[in-house]
Enzyme design. Structure first.
Site, PDB file in Angstrom:
ATOM      1  N   LYS A   1     -48.827 -14.262  -2.535  1.00 20.21           N
ATOM      2  CA  LYS A   1     -50.220 -14.056  -2.860  1.00 20.21           C
ATOM      3  C   LYS A   1     -51.085 -13.854  -1.962  1.00 20.21           C
ATOM      4  O   LYS A   1     -51.030 -14.239  -0.659  1.00 20.21           O
ATOM      5  CB  LYS A   1     -50.690 -15.290  -3.721  1.00 20.21           C
ATOM      6  CG  LYS A   1     -51.904 -15.350  -4.301  1.00 20.21           C
ATOM      7  CD  LYS A   1     -52.290 -16.504  -5.348  1.00 20.21           C
ATOM      8  CE  LYS A   1     -53.456 -16.600  -5.927  1.00 20.21           C
ATOM      9  NZ  LYS A   1     -53.685 -17.770  -6.725  1.00 20.21           N
TER      10      LYS A   1
ATOM     11  N   SER B   1     -55.163 -17.413 -11.421  1.00 18.03           N
ATOM     12  CA  SER B   1     -55.483 -16.329 -10.502  1.00 18.03           C
ATOM     13  C   SER B   1     -54.170 -15.517  -9.913  1.00 18.03           C
ATOM     14  O   SER B   1     -54.535 -14.557  -9.229  1.00 18.03           O
ATOM     15  CB  SER B   1     -56.271 -16.892  -9.566  1.00 18.03           C
ATOM     16  OG  SER B   1     -55.621 -18.026  -8.842  1.00 18.03           O
TER      17      SER B   1
ATOM     18  N   SER C   1     -53.460 -21.934 -11.814  1.00 19.66           N
ATOM     19  CA  SER C   1     -53.054 -20.541 -11.447  1.00 19.66           C
ATOM     20  C   SER C   1     -51.733 -19.968 -11.133  1.00 19.66           C
ATOM     21  O   SER C   1     -51.638 -18.692 -10.819  1.00 19.66           O
ATOM     22  CB  SER C   1     -53.938 -20.188 -10.125  1.00 19.66           C
ATOM     23  OG  SER C   1     -55.394 -19.985 -10.477  1.00 19.66           O
TER      24      SER C   1
HETATM   25  N1  GLN Z   1     -58.519 -20.667 -13.749  1.00 17.78           N
HETATM   26  C1  GLN Z   1     -59.049 -21.671 -12.830  1.00 17.78           C
HETATM   27  C2  GLN Z   1     -60.164 -21.612 -12.094  1.00 17.78           C
HETATM   28  O1  GLN Z   1     -60.928 -20.542 -12.629  1.00 17.78           O
HETATM   29  C3  GLN Z   1     -57.963 -22.382 -12.064  1.00 17.78           C
HETATM   30  C4  GLN Z   1     -57.792 -21.402 -10.814  1.00 17.78           C
HETATM   31  C5  GLN Z   1     -56.451 -21.594  -9.861  1.00 17.78           C
HETATM   32  O2  GLN Z   1     -55.843 -22.439 -10.220  1.00 17.78           O
HETATM   33  N2  GLN Z   1     -56.784 -21.080  -8.713  1.00 17.78           N
HETATM   34  O3  GLN Z   1     -60.688 -22.253 -11.448  1.00 17.78           O
END
Ligand code: GLN
Length: 477
Positions: A70, A146, A170
């Protein structure tokens, strides 16, 4: 089957015996990327991309198998930009501990980085300065986020396996949307050194893979204490492959009643119910449990996560990293760099987080959120005193349409309802494929366990997987 379609453990057998050369695996991946990535956009293609022709003939445990990473995990000599304009051109002078560990184990770092929501802010990979990633099961749908690039790459066989990061879901939510396996380790199990911080008390790096055995191998390779990360825990890493016993007879599985409420998609509900029945037929004893503070998880998370993010993102001001706006005046340069460099969601979070930490509001928001966080953790402690693990959906809906929630941040935040408690409590959880909707969109089953009990996740997930066929079904792409 093409080489890029195999799992890492299947490839390892062939690489060890010499029947497959590591260059051939890379070639198969490049060919696949060439064929499908213009539709999926799982990889960030930067102008500086150089194909990794000279695959090192490393032996080690992982025999030069390429790992997709990532874009928020620092790779030395390879741009790491968190898919944000503000980090444009940032090439880290050092690498994350997980990357050093993988190299030491003999893995190859794939020279293309995976797409993601800017700074990992999001649940759909639509907040990327490189454009959204598309779900391989339905190109009109999001892959989740994400770590959507990592999950879509694995699902579309553009990657053998991948690393993601999970602050509030994420890894697990995109794994669930793309029909692959994703694991968030216990907070402190994996070093965060070299992971560009979002919310430091919640972030963990973890694997996204085609099956549970691969998740066990990759978790094994990246886990362990690191003196460079004071929150990593000095505790032995078990041999996770030993947990793949294919037996869950007598295990006590809790089903949290607060997770089956209004707003849950009816098809997801019935797929999850069937998965829970499967656990029963495999010998587990299943009972309803209560996690009474679940309803506070979303507000508590979005205070703590944005507060920590606003502080972590303060360093991006055009001086040391990435993008710098032109101006003769220093203060003006800071302001313009941040105004032009950050996307809308990053700005929203910086503003929310700064507000929650500001004088006069700190006690009312941040401090109170920390207290409720403790109550959420205690809910889990109480359940794990009597149960071996918890089974629940990973997400209330299957993958949603691109653009559907992009202009409604609150709706997007609410979709994290089942994943964020796990981060707030610091416990580990895994998402595995457990079925499909009528429209052929994958559904993920989430298993949670007590801190440092990843072995339980592997045991339950592997037993379920080996007695079902869901993980073998591929998208028609
Ligand atoms: N969807 C969650 C957020 O927007 C989690 C994102 C993540 O785990 N990086 O914060």
């Amino acid at each position: 089957m093409e080489l890029n379609q195999l799992t890492a453990h299947e490839l390892l057998v062939r690489l060890k015996s010499g029947s497959v050369a590591s260059e051939a695996v890379q070639e198969a991946l490049y060919a696949r990327i060439e064929k499908v990535d213009s539709k999926i956009n799982a990889y960030v293609r930067r102008a500086d991309f150089r194909k990794n022709d000279a695959v090192n003939k490393k032996q080690g445990l992982l025999f030069s198998l390429p790992v997709t990473v990532k874009d928020n995990i620092c790779t030395e000599g390879l741009n790491t930009e968190c898919c944000s304009k503000i980090l444009a051109g940032f090439c880290p002078p050092y690498e994350a501990t997980v990357i050093s560990k993988l190299k030491k184990a003999g893995a190859e770092i794939f020279p293309l980085k995976a797409n993601m929501d800017e700074f990992a802010f999001g649940s759909s990979t639509e907040n990327s300065c490189f454009g959204p990633t598309h779900n391989p099961w339905n190109l009109g749908c999001v892959p989740g986020g994400s770590s959507g690039g990592s999950a879509a790459a694995v699902a579309a066989d553009e990657a053998i396996w991948a690393l993601g990061s999970d602050t509030g879901g994420s890894i697990r939510q995109p794994a669930s949307f793309c029909g692959v396996v994703g694991l968030k380790p216990t907070y402190g199990r994996v070093s965060r050194f070299g992971l560009i911080a979002f919310a430091s008390s919640l972030d963990q790096i973890g694997p996204i893979t085609k099956d549970v055995e691969d998740a066990a191998i990759l978790t094994q390779a990246i886990s362990g204490y690191d003196p460079n990360d004071s929150t990593s825990v000095d505790q032995d890493v078990p041999d996770y492959l030993k947990s793949l016993t294919k037996d869950i007879k007598g295990l006590r599985v809790g089903i949290p009643k607060e997770y089956f409420v209004e707003g849950m998609d009816s098809e997801v509900k019935s797929v999850i119910e069937q998965a829970v029945n499967k656990l029963k037929t495999l010998g587990a004893s299943v009972k309803e449990v209560s996690l009474p503070h679940t309803e506070y998880a979303v507000p508590v998370y979005y205070i703590i996560a944005t507060a920590e993010a606003s502080s972590n993102l303060a360093r991006f001001d055009g001086v040391q990293y990435g993008y710098r706006a032109k101006s003769d005046n220093l203060i003006e340069m800071y302001k313009r760099t941040r105004a032009e460099g950050f996307g809308d969601e990053a700005k929203r979070r910086i503003i929310l987080g700064t507000f929650a930490l500001s004088h006069g509001y700190y006690d009312a928001y941040y401090l109170r959120a920390l207290k409720v966080r403790t109550l959420i953790k205690q809910d889990f402690d109480r359940v794990f005193a009597e149960f071996d693990c918890i089974a629940a959906p990973t997400s209330p809906t299957p993958a949603f349409k691109l653009g559907e929630r992009a202009s409604e941040p609150l709706k997007m935040y609410l979709s994290d309802i089942y994943t964020i408690s796990v981060n707030l409590a610091g416990i580990p959880a895994i998402s595995i494929p457990c079925g499909f909707t009528k429209d052929k969109l994958p559904v993920g089953l989430q298993i949670m366990a007590g801190s440092f009990n990843e072995e339980m996740l592997f045991r339950v997930a592997h037993t379920f997987e080996q007695n079902t066929e869901w993980h073998k079904i591929k998208s028609s792409l």
